[in-house]
Design an enzyme around this catalytic site. Structure first.
Site, PDB file in Angstrom:
ATOM      1  CD  GLN A  66      38.237  52.030  29.185  1.00 21.66           C
ATOM      2  OE1 GLN A  66      37.734  51.346  28.306  1.00 21.66           O
ATOM      3  NE2 GLN A  66      39.378  52.642  29.046  1.00 21.66           N
ATOM      4  NE  ARG A 100      45.864  62.568  32.990  1.00 19.25           N
ATOM      5  CZ  ARG A 100      45.114  62.908  31.945  1.00 19.25           C
ATOM      6  NH1 ARG A 100      45.451  63.924  31.197  1.00 19.25           N
ATOM      7  NH2 ARG A 100      44.047  62.212  31.638  1.00 19.25           N
ATOM      8  CB  ALA A 156      35.776  65.444  28.558  1.00 20.26           C
ATOM      9  CG  ASP A 164      41.957  64.008  24.386  1.00 22.00           C
ATOM     10  OD1 ASP A 164      41.960  65.253  24.308  1.00 22.00           O
ATOM     11  OD2 ASP A 164      42.898  63.347  24.866  1.00 22.00           O
ATOM     12  CE1 TYR A 220      52.934  70.022  35.019  1.00 17.57           C
ATOM     13  CE2 TYR A 220      53.906  70.384  32.869  1.00 17.57           C
ATOM     14  CZ  TYR A 220      52.973  69.773  33.666  1.00 17.57           C
ATOM     15  OH  TYR A 220      52.077  68.895  33.111  1.00 17.57           O
TER      16      TYR A 220
HETATM   17  C1  FAD Z   1      52.100  63.839  27.244  1.00 18.10           C
HETATM   18  C2  FAD Z   1      50.830  64.639  27.397  1.00 18.10           C
HETATM   19  C3  FAD Z   1      50.845  65.821  28.133  1.00 18.10           C
HETATM   20  C4  FAD Z   1      49.673  66.599  28.244  1.00 18.10           C
HETATM   21  N1  FAD Z   1      49.727  67.773  28.952  1.00 18.10           N
HETATM   22  C5  FAD Z   1      48.603  68.557  29.008  1.00 18.10           C
HETATM   23  C6  FAD Z   1      48.615  69.800  29.730  1.00 18.10           C
HETATM   24  O1  FAD Z   1      49.618  70.206  30.323  1.00 18.10           O
HETATM   25  N2  FAD Z   1      47.471  70.557  29.762  1.00 18.10           N
HETATM   26  C7  FAD Z   1      46.331  70.147  29.137  1.00 18.10           C
HETATM   27  O2  FAD Z   1      45.321  70.862  29.185  1.00 18.10           O
HETATM   28  N3  FAD Z   1      46.277  68.956  28.478  1.00 18.10           N
HETATM   29  C8  FAD Z   1      47.388  68.152  28.401  1.00 18.10           C
HETATM   30  N4  FAD Z   1      47.340  66.960  27.739  1.00 18.10           N
HETATM   31  C9  FAD Z   1      46.058  66.545  27.107  1.00 18.10           C
HETATM   32  C10 FAD Z   1      45.074  65.970  28.093  1.00 18.10           C
HETATM   33  O3  FAD Z   1      45.678  64.999  28.900  1.00 18.10           O
HETATM   34  C11 FAD Z   1      43.872  65.359  27.354  1.00 18.10           C
HETATM   35  O4  FAD Z   1      43.421  66.285  26.407  1.00 18.10           O
HETATM   36  C12 FAD Z   1      42.752  65.056  28.361  1.00 18.10           C
HETATM   37  O5  FAD Z   1      43.121  63.959  29.166  1.00 18.10           O
HETATM   38  C13 FAD Z   1      41.437  64.785  27.647  1.00 18.10           C
HETATM   39  O6  FAD Z   1      40.461  64.417  28.582  1.00 18.10           O
HETATM   40  P1  FAD Z   1      39.277  63.431  28.173  1.00 18.10           P
HETATM   41  O7  FAD Z   1      38.422  63.338  29.386  1.00 18.10           O
HETATM   42  O8  FAD Z   1      38.703  63.860  26.897  1.00 18.10           O
HETATM   43  O9  FAD Z   1      40.012  62.057  27.892  1.00 18.10           O
HETATM   44  P2  FAD Z   1      40.710  61.061  28.922  1.00 18.10           P
HETATM   45  O10 FAD Z   1      41.403  61.829  29.983  1.00 18.10           O
HETATM   46  O11 FAD Z   1      41.522  60.119  28.107  1.00 18.10           O
HETATM   47  O12 FAD Z   1      39.487  60.306  29.585  1.00 18.10           O
HETATM   48  C14 FAD Z   1      38.690  59.388  28.863  1.00 18.10           C
HETATM   49  C15 FAD Z   1      38.050  58.447  29.861  1.00 18.10           C
HETATM   50  O13 FAD Z   1      37.156  57.578  29.179  1.00 18.10           O
HETATM   51  C16 FAD Z   1      37.352  56.259  29.635  1.00 18.10           C
HETATM   52  N5  FAD Z   1      36.918  55.366  28.543  1.00 18.10           N
HETATM   53  C17 FAD Z   1      37.544  55.134  27.356  1.00 18.10           C
HETATM   54  N6  FAD Z   1      36.831  54.263  26.607  1.00 18.10           N
HETATM   55  C18 FAD Z   1      35.716  53.954  27.340  1.00 18.10           C
HETATM   56  C19 FAD Z   1      34.596  53.136  27.100  1.00 18.10           C
HETATM   57  N7  FAD Z   1      34.436  52.444  25.951  1.00 18.10           N
HETATM   58  N8  FAD Z   1      33.647  53.056  28.065  1.00 18.10           N
HETATM   59  C20 FAD Z   1      33.776  53.746  29.231  1.00 18.10           C
HETATM   60  N9  FAD Z   1      34.832  54.534  29.513  1.00 18.10           N
HETATM   61  C21 FAD Z   1      35.782  54.655  28.570  1.00 18.10           C
HETATM   62  C22 FAD Z   1      38.828  56.171  29.952  1.00 18.10           C
HETATM   63  O14 FAD Z   1      39.112  55.109  30.837  1.00 18.10           O
HETATM   64  C23 FAD Z   1      39.064  57.544  30.568  1.00 18.10           C
HETATM   65  O15 FAD Z   1      38.809  57.569  31.946  1.00 18.10           O
HETATM   66  C24 FAD Z   1      48.483  66.161  27.629  1.00 18.10           C
HETATM   67  C25 FAD Z   1      48.466  64.955  26.921  1.00 18.10           C
HETATM   68  C26 FAD Z   1      49.628  64.203  26.793  1.00 18.10           C
HETATM   69  C27 FAD Z   1      49.594  62.920  26.004  1.00 18.10           C
END
Ligand code: FAD
Length: 394
Positions: A32, A105, A12, A292, A214
């Site tokens: 982080q 990823r 995101a 998320d 996959y």
């Molecule tokens: C088993 C599994 C399979 C999945 N398969 C799919 C799929 O096939 N297709 C799909 O679309 N989605 C899939 N997902 C969902 C997807 O992985 C998540 O929705 C996605 O990673 C969300 O992205 P994000 O950037 O919101 O969060 P994240 O990827 O978790 O990134 C958050 C970032 O914030 C950082 N962070 C956290 N706290 C702090 C802080 N206090 N200060 C600074 N940095 C911080 C973390 O280190 C991380 O880099 C899957 C999830 C799981 C569990």
């Protein structure tokens, strides 16, 4: 020039950063981790995600690192009988105007981070854990755990399921365990039986569990996700490890192909699947949430990362057009219903993928014929794949 602060350099955060920079808005990303290096896992990117990545100019770079999966199929857990779910490959492009990629990823993060740095070399600050913020009518100040601060016009909490920014906005987190854990792992394709090395995504469904696999990286690697009803593991983490022995025990009795696959997973990771009540709102004045942090979901529609990508795109379009805080509220309004519907659709798939009736072959076949009619599949997926984050009204 306006400046947007982003907490979290995941999917995101980096997509939002890239989309904002491409629209001439300054960003600073605070991540982080000391390195942008993820534990190995795959992610499926359907047309509604790749459409945005192409619009941001990283589609071809990603294509070179992904596998263009040709189709998806449903398989019965013990007999291996197979039903078509849908065709992908050229059909995805023909039907939705964008490809279906299955990506490692770390490759996705790498491509996004490279593109962000091409726009602004020092936009990403590593080893920078966000702790909180303060805001007033003039701006927002992000506070890092190190004690350092940064100021901007808006702050985006893209800091994942355990978001500190969400907690600072709306109070303590209230996750509920679903009773399902997800195993994850990858295996080099050449270590799998030859007949398994296909450019197809498979969903094996069974009583109390299901497995999705996959190909990744032009078919050099196969990704494994095994979801299982189990109540003794409650940690929601990308990096918590289990053992191969435990994984083998969890899927005892499943088809020989699954046994052969699991035996080759060197490092299995496990993740407890939690649900959170939907947030009433994502935004308070100059601070909003994305990915998320705003709408964590079960992975049963494979859309969490794609929702994070769509969020980044719509947020940047809003900020390019309107001032803060109006733009953030418009972004939230544009995104909230879709995210909520995806969260609900993902949860509804648990009982479709794990169902006690699948223990009986005859009943299992009838269940599959009933649940995976072409009409049912279209109802569950078409609205997801056709959405265009690059043009929806903000
Ligand atoms: C088993 C599994 C399979 C999945 N398969 C799919 C799929 O096939 N297709 C799909 O679309 N989605 C899939 N997902 C969902 C997807 O992985 C998540 O929705 C996605 O990673 C969300 O992205 P994000 O950037 O919101 O969060 P994240 O990827 O978790 O990134 C958050 C970032 O914030 C950082 N962070 C956290 N706290 C702090 C802080 N206090 N200060 C600074 N940095 C911080 C973390 O280190 C991380 O880099 C899957 C999830 C799981 C569990």
């Amino acid at each position: 020039m306006r400046r947007v602060l982003i907490a979290g350099g995941g999917i995101a955060g980096l997509t939002a950063a890239l989309a904002l920079l491409k629209r001439g808005i300054d960003v600073e990303v605070y991540e982080q981790a000391a390195e942008l290096k993820e534990v190995g896992a795959g992610v499926q990117l359907a047309a509604n995600g790749t459409r945005v990545l192409y619009a941001l100019g990283v589609g071809e770079e990603l294509k070179a690192l992904s596998a263009e999966t040709q189709a998806k199929e449903i398989r019965l857990w013990n007999s291996g009988e197979t039903w078509k779910l849908f065709d992908l490959g050229p059909l995805s492009i023909e039907r939705y105007g964008a490809p279906y990629f299955t990506v490692y990823r770390p490759d996705l993060l790498e491509v996004l981070a490279r593109a962000v740095r091409r726009e602004k070399a020092d936009a990403i600050h590593l080893a920078s854990r966000c702790a909180g913020f303060a805001q007033d009518d003039d701006g927002v100040t992000l506070r890092l755990e190190s004690g350092a601060t940064a100021s901007g016009d808006a702050l985006v909490g893209a800091d994942g399921v355990h978001s500190r920014i969400r907690q600072a906005l709306f109070g303590p987190d209230k996750p509920e365990f679903t009773g399902v854990i997800a195993w994850r792992g990858i295996v080099p394709m050449q270590r799998l039986p030859k007949h398994m090395a296909r450019m197809v995504g498979s969903n094996w469904i069974g009583p109390g569990g299901h497995i999705v696999h996959y190909p990744l990286r032009a078919g050099k690697v196969m990704n494994f996700v095994g979801a299982l009803e189990r109540s003794d593991w409650r940690i929601e983490s990308w990096s918590a490890r289990g053992t191969r022995e435990e994984l083998i025990a969890d899927f005892r009795g499943w088809h020989d192909d699954i046994q052969a696959f699991i035996r080759e997973i060197d490092t299995p990771y496990k993740w407890a699947l939690m649900v959170r009540p939907p947030l009433e709102r994502w935004t308070v004045n100059r601070v909003t949430l994305a990915g998320d942090a705003a709408h964590s979901m079960l992975p049963f529609l494979a859309q969490g990362a794609i929702m994070a990508i769509e969020d980044g795109c719509v947020l940047a379009r809003g900020l390019a057009e309107y001032g803060v805080p109006d733009a953030l509220k418009r972004y939230e309004n544009a995104r909230k219903d879709r995210a909520r519907r995806t969260v609900e659709g993902s949860a509804a798939n648990i009982h479709r993928f794990h169902n006690p009736v699948l223990a009986d072959p005859e009943e299992g076949r009838r269940f599959i014929d009933r649940e995976w009619t072409s009409r049912g599949i279209a109802d569950r997926y078409e609205w997801l794949f056709r959405y265009d984050a690059t043009t929806v009204p903000v």
